[in-house]
Design a protein around this motif. Sequence first.
Motif, short mmCIF file in Angstrom:
data_model
loop_
_atom_site.label_atom_id
_atom_site.label_comp_id
_atom_site.label_asym_id
_atom_site.label_seq_id
_atom_site.Cartn_x
_atom_site.Cartn_y
_atom_site.Cartn_z
N HIS A 81 0.82 -1.21 0.00
CA HIS A 81 0.00 0.00 0.00
C HIS A 81 0.86 1.26 0.00
CE1 HIS A 81 -3.30 -2.77 1.17
NE2 HIS A 81 -4.06 -1.87 0.55
N CYS A 102 1.88 1.85 -3.57
CA CYS A 102 0.77 2.43 -4.34
C CYS A 102 0.66 3.93 -4.05
CB CYS A 102 -0.54 1.73 -3.99
SG CYS A 102 -0.70 0.06 -4.66
N SER A 120 -1.40 -1.23 -9.61
CA SER A 120 -2.02 -2.32 -8.85
C SER A 120 -0.93 -3.33 -8.53
CB SER A 120 -3.13 -2.99 -9.66
OG SER A 120 -4.16 -2.06 -9.93
N ALA A 171 -6.37 -7.85 -8.14
CA ALA A 171 -6.30 -6.42 -7.81
C ALA A 171 -6.88 -5.58 -8.94
CB ALA A 171 -4.85 -6.03 -7.54
N CYS A 224 -10.57 -5.69 -8.93
CA CYS A 224 -11.19 -4.95 -7.82
C CYS A 224 -11.21 -3.44 -8.08
CB CYS A 224 -10.45 -5.24 -6.53
SG CYS A 224 -10.67 -6.93 -5.93
N ARG A 266 -8.55 -1.59 -9.68
CA ARG A 266 -7.20 -1.02 -9.86
C ARG A 266 -6.83 -0.09 -8.69
NH1 ARG A 266 -9.20 -2.04 -14.90
NH2 ARG A 266 -7.76 -3.01 -16.37
N ASP A 267 -5.56 0.36 -8.72
CA ASP A 267 -4.99 1.14 -7.62
C ASP A 267 -5.24 0.43 -6.30
OD1 ASP A 267 -3.70 3.13 -6.24
OD2 ASP A 267 -5.40 4.52 -6.24
N SER A 268 -4.99 -0.87 -6.31
CA SER A 268 -5.30 -1.67 -5.12
C SER A 268 -4.26 -2.76 -4.94
CB SER A 268 -6.71 -2.28 -5.24
OG SER A 268 -6.79 -3.13 -6.37
N THR A 326 -3.80 -6.91 -3.69
CA THR A 326 -4.43 -8.20 -3.36
C THR A 326 -3.33 -9.19 -2.97
OG1 THR A 326 -6.25 -7.86 -4.90
CG2 THR A 326 -5.82 -10.12 -4.20
#
Length: 467
Positions: free
Chosen positions: A391, A394, A416, A452, A455, A457-459, A461
Amino acid sequence: MTGHILIVDSIATNRCVLRAKLAASFLEVRQAETGREALDMIRAEPPDLVILGGDLTDMSADHFLRHCAKAPDMAAVPLVVYGTGLSREERLTAMRAGADDALNTPIAEAPFLARIRCLLRARATIEGIKLQETAAQIPGLAEDDTPFDVPASLVVTSSQGAEATGWSAALKPLVPYRMRALPIGDAVRSMSLFAVPDAFVIGVNTDSPEEGLRFLAEIRARATTRHAAILVVLNREDDIARVNALDLGANDVMPAPFDPEEATLRLATILKRKKLTDRLSRSLERGLNAAVTDPLTGLYNRRYALPQLARIARHAHASDHDYAVMVADLDYFKRVNDQYGHAAGDVVLAEVARRLRSELKGGELIARIGGEEFLIVLPQTSAQAASERAHQLCEAVRKSPVYLRARDVRIPVTISIGVSLGADMAPDGPPPMTEADAVGLIDQADKALYNAKACGRDSVTITRPAA
């Protein structure tokens, strides 16, 4: 000791005597009676060392040496001249023409063979680097005779500080080098305080040579000074001290009284060879780096990343620590290329790579493994820590748009990330040992990346093992 040596002498007896000395050391020896014959042999197969006996029947030693100096394959080949009753001026003339050394006969066998070993080591070092270059198919190692970009630096030292100062003062009008003169004790203590010199001149007292020879051994033992050129000056001719100095790593040895003009020629020769070795090493290093580095982002490429991932996995298994494998992918990167062009896409990729790299710590791996895909490996990392770090990555990419200065445009970018934990990939099996196994580790993280993307994007998993 191995090497291919060419003896050039118009007197057959001289050639036979030398051949006998060298054959006992298991050296391959060839012979030539005339300079022209020798030059033809050199063109056909360059030797590792040339030993020239006085004037030849068809040309002078000086003429022969200058012919050798012009031969493209002879730039790193040592040349030794020998003769009966060579005067100082004859010896210096030979060295000016390109000889590494000029020896008077009769030649004592032990110091002669030590000198040959020393010169063959220098030759082997250069050839070894060239062999690696050939194996790696790295171009750009053409030899030249250009001087150092900056004047070479020199430390002149002796057990007597006044002696070292006198030698330095005598050399100063003759050489362009930057010099410091120190007693040996001070030189040892200050080795880590100053920039590494290109060369050392070490005075060795043959009545008590231990201090000077210990300093020589110390220079060769330290990684920082191991490749410095070393000229040893003996206070008098002494076969044992000469052999010891050469076998401990001196590039050259000369006896006192200190002759600044001779020292100048000997230093020029060993510094020239050091410069060639350094340049070949730098070129090889650049080529090897280029082979494992992505030219756009400066990150490691897939070729480097796969074996490193396998190594990290083996180490984690041996130390009973977990590790995280991440695959990061730019979101909507095709839109960037379509809207702003591929040049703009390259700028975005390079900037995202910079941001990701700036967030990583020593020992953590990042590589570009695809068009807009990056591999990140975090050793000794738990699932919770891996999630937090992903995170953070990101956020580092998302926090500000990428600015295209030429077009005054700011492009928002996000990534992602799919994460897998090493222990989850093979909980009961052996650690991955090969590059093929490493590809399997990346595939697991890739599956998490697809989730990811799905879900929104910008995430981030994290793949977990099936229950």
